[in-house]
Design an enzyme around this catalytic site. Structure first.
Site, PDB file in Angstrom:
ATOM      1  CB  CYS A  41       4.146  11.126  -4.859  1.00  0.00           C
ATOM      2  SG  CYS A  41       4.917  12.185  -3.644  1.00  0.00           S
ATOM      3  CG  HIS A  53       5.508   6.816  -2.939  1.00  0.00           C
ATOM      4  ND1 HIS A  53       4.559   6.687  -1.971  1.00  0.00           N
ATOM      5  CD2 HIS A  53       5.495   8.130  -3.285  1.00  0.00           C
ATOM      6  CE1 HIS A  53       4.000   7.873  -1.725  1.00  0.00           C
ATOM      7  NE2 HIS A  53       4.567   8.753  -2.529  1.00  0.00           N
ATOM      8  CB  THR A  87      -0.915   0.057   1.246  1.00  0.00           C
ATOM      9  OG1 THR A  87      -0.113   0.215   2.417  1.00  0.00           O
ATOM     10  CG2 THR A  87      -1.763  -1.192   1.363  1.00  0.00           C
TER      11      THR A  87
END
Length: 172
Positions: free
Chosen positions: A35, A52, A29
């Site tokens: 981003c 990420h 997750t």
């Protein structure tokens, strides 16, 4: 049900500026605004990973960290290859890249999406799904074994969204 096999799935929350890969089933997750999270999946080995990143390109060589898309996307690909994946067996999903408000004059979200697409295209990795742009943040869930993803959109990204498994201390 007889004959059904249940797979135990571990959970991992990916923080900003990090990369995660696994050959085991994991529910990864993360929460993105401007981003971008790129999820890679190997169709042959049935494994995957996610990055990420916050910014499209590193400005100086001494700052080449996964906070930057031009570092994070190739690094995710290399990590998958080091686990036995072949680039020709990979497919990608892209999430995030929202416009974070009127002060986002540099359009960071759009630039983040653009760099991810550019690198994946150059490497020959097809993008099979994306949920990008707009003005809402996203909580992304990605299953590394099945390549299934789920996106929940929100108008407000809270600090707790980034650390969902951290215990909250209460004053007594």
């Amino acid at each position: 049900m007889p004959g059904t096999h249940e797979i135990e799935v571990f959970k991992y929350h990916l923080q900003r500026g990090y990369i995660f890969t696994s050959t085991e089933p994991v529910m990864v997750t993360t929460v993105v605004g401007s981003c971008v999270a790129v999820c890679l999946y190997d169709r042959r080995l049935k494994c995957g990973g996610m990055n990420h990143f916050l910014y499209p390109k590193a400005g100086r060589r001494d700052r080449t960290t996964p906070q930057f898309g031009n570092v994070a996307v190739p690094a995710l690909i290399r990590m998958m290859v080091s686990q036995g994946s072949r680039v020709e067996d990979m497919e990608a999903q892209i999430f995030g890249g929202a416009t974070t408000g009127p002060r986002d004059r540099r359009d960071m979200g759009s630039r983040n999406v653009k760099i991810a697409r550019k690198i994946l295209k150059k490497k020959g990795i097809p993008i099979v799904s994306e949920d990008v742009g707009g003005i809402k943040g996203r909580r992304v869930l990605f299953h590394t074994f099945t390549n299934e993803s789920m996106v929940m959109k929100t108008s407000k990204v809270r600090r707790g969204d980034f650390y969902p498994y951290r215990e909250r201390l209460t004053a007594s």
